[in-house]
Design a protein around this motif. Sequence first.
Motif, short mmCIF file in Angstrom:
data_model
loop_
_atom_site.label_atom_id
_atom_site.label_comp_id
_atom_site.label_asym_id
_atom_site.label_seq_id
_atom_site.Cartn_x
_atom_site.Cartn_y
_atom_site.Cartn_z
N GLU A 64 0.82 -1.22 0.00
CA GLU A 64 0.00 0.00 0.00
C GLU A 64 0.85 1.26 0.00
N ASN A 65 2.10 1.14 0.43
CA ASN A 65 2.99 2.30 0.51
C ASN A 65 3.90 2.45 -0.70
N VAL A 66 3.80 1.53 -1.64
CA VAL A 66 4.62 1.62 -2.86
C VAL A 66 3.99 2.65 -3.79
N LYS A 67 4.59 3.82 -3.86
CA LYS A 67 4.06 4.93 -4.68
C LYS A 67 5.22 5.74 -5.23
N PRO A 68 5.01 6.46 -6.33
CA PRO A 68 6.08 7.32 -6.84
C PRO A 68 6.53 8.31 -5.76
N GLY A 69 7.85 8.48 -5.62
CA GLY A 69 8.40 9.42 -4.65
C GLY A 69 8.85 8.76 -3.35
N VAL A 70 8.33 7.55 -3.08
CA VAL A 70 8.72 6.82 -1.87
C VAL A 70 10.08 6.17 -2.12
N THR A 71 10.97 6.18 -1.13
CA THR A 71 12.27 5.52 -1.30
C THR A 71 12.20 4.09 -0.75
N THR A 72 13.15 3.27 -1.19
CA THR A 72 13.17 1.90 -0.69
C THR A 72 13.55 1.88 0.79
N TRP A 73 14.26 2.92 1.22
CA TRP A 73 14.59 3.02 2.65
C TRP A 73 13.34 3.36 3.48
N ASP A 74 12.41 4.16 2.92
CA ASP A 74 11.12 4.42 3.60
C ASP A 74 10.41 3.08 3.86
N LEU A 75 10.43 2.20 2.86
CA LEU A 75 9.77 0.90 3.02
C LEU A 75 10.47 0.08 4.11
N GLU A 76 11.80 0.15 4.13
CA GLU A 76 12.59 -0.54 5.16
C GLU A 76 12.16 -0.11 6.57
N MET A 77 11.97 1.20 6.74
CA MET A 77 11.58 1.73 8.06
C MET A 77 10.19 1.23 8.47
N ILE A 78 9.28 1.22 7.48
CA ILE A 78 7.91 0.73 7.75
C ILE A 78 7.97 -0.75 8.15
N ALA A 79 8.77 -1.52 7.43
CA ALA A 79 8.87 -2.96 7.71
C ALA A 79 9.39 -3.20 9.14
N ARG A 80 10.42 -2.46 9.53
CA ARG A 80 10.98 -2.66 10.87
C ARG A 80 9.96 -2.34 11.95
N GLU A 81 9.24 -1.21 11.75
CA GLU A 81 8.26 -0.77 12.74
C GLU A 81 7.09 -1.77 12.85
N GLU A 82 6.57 -2.19 11.72
CA GLU A 82 5.41 -3.10 11.72
C GLU A 82 5.78 -4.48 12.28
N THR A 83 7.03 -4.87 12.09
CA THR A 83 7.49 -6.16 12.60
C THR A 83 7.59 -6.11 14.12
N LYS A 84 8.16 -5.02 14.61
CA LYS A 84 8.33 -4.82 16.05
C LYS A 84 6.97 -4.81 16.77
N LYS A 85 6.02 -4.07 16.16
CA LYS A 85 4.65 -3.99 16.70
C LYS A 85 4.04 -5.36 16.94
N ARG A 86 4.42 -6.29 16.07
CA ARG A 86 3.83 -7.63 16.13
C ARG A 86 4.66 -8.62 16.95
N GLY A 87 5.68 -8.10 17.61
CA GLY A 87 6.49 -8.95 18.51
C GLY A 87 7.43 -9.91 17.79
N ALA A 88 7.69 -9.63 16.51
CA ALA A 88 8.59 -10.51 15.75
C ALA A 88 9.89 -9.77 15.47
N ARG A 89 10.87 -10.47 14.89
CA ARG A 89 12.06 -9.76 14.43
C ARG A 89 12.31 -10.07 12.95
N PRO A 90 12.87 -9.06 12.22
CA PRO A 90 13.12 -9.28 10.80
C PRO A 90 14.12 -10.43 10.62
N ALA A 91 13.81 -11.34 9.74
CA ALA A 91 14.67 -12.52 9.58
C ALA A 91 15.95 -12.22 8.81
#
Length: 260
Positions: free
Chosen positions: A32-59
């Motif tokens: 849902e966040n893949v849009k023109p102007g978004v950087t791949t690092w922005d996606l990285e930050m979202i992934a880390r935050e959403e993973t943490k929220k769910r009590g998991a760690r990025p593999a």
Amino acid sequence: MRKGIELYSFKEIEKIRRACGIVAEVLHILAENVKPGVTTWDLEMIAREETKKRGARPAFLNYRPPFHREPYPAALCVSINDEVVHGLPKKDKVIGEGDLVSIDFGVIIDGYAGDSAITVPVGRIDPDKERLMVATKEALRRAVEMAKAGNWLSEIVETIHSTAEEFGVYPVLRYGGHGIGRKVHEEPFVPNNRKDLGKKDVKLRQGMVIAIEPMFALGTEETIQDGDGWTVRTKDRSPSAHFEHTVAVTKEGPLVLTEI
Ligand code: MF3
Ligand code: CO
């Protein structure tokens, strides 16, 4: 253990399923966040935050895969257009209209891993990219159907390769799926290209869990390594697509774990 391939109990598969559910949720948010102007690092930050929220760690973060000498420095692999796999997120890598963005992500929770990848079109994409995406997704769908006890691993590989041929695209060499469970990469290797099939085949058995991940390119099966040491590109710079599911071989047939 048999030929180095782990077999998982129903209870363990439930744990792998939990990891896989989180992977699917986070991938959905990322898409849902893949849009023109978004950087791949922005996606990285979202992934880390959403993973943490769910009590998991990025593999993948700080994980050293068997095919590399150094640990991977990010949670996500984001591979755009001619990038095939292991695209390293970067602050200056901006997503644009017409791009084909593949996102590969895994988590670990309670000692078990899940791994999945999707390819997201950005706005309107050209018909060749569309055909490539449809082919790769269809190859995964067909390959999953083959993940039944008693079938051979080579039947999965043949399904993936022949689907690429049917659509006039190429299954990339050397990269593919893998066993998964307590570790992200376990035996067996699951090639996408029939040239990567070794001499000995593997019979699929109840309790095996494999990540199936077709990677197709529009013009070639050959890839090159990018200067950053991770990102893999097509040799001819043609676009590439990637879809992946973690699948358990059960008594009832293939069970896709990375679907919500
Ligand atoms: N799903 C990717 C794979 O199976 C994960 C890459 S792990 C990394 O190859 F650490 F190398 F990024
Ligand atoms: Co994988």
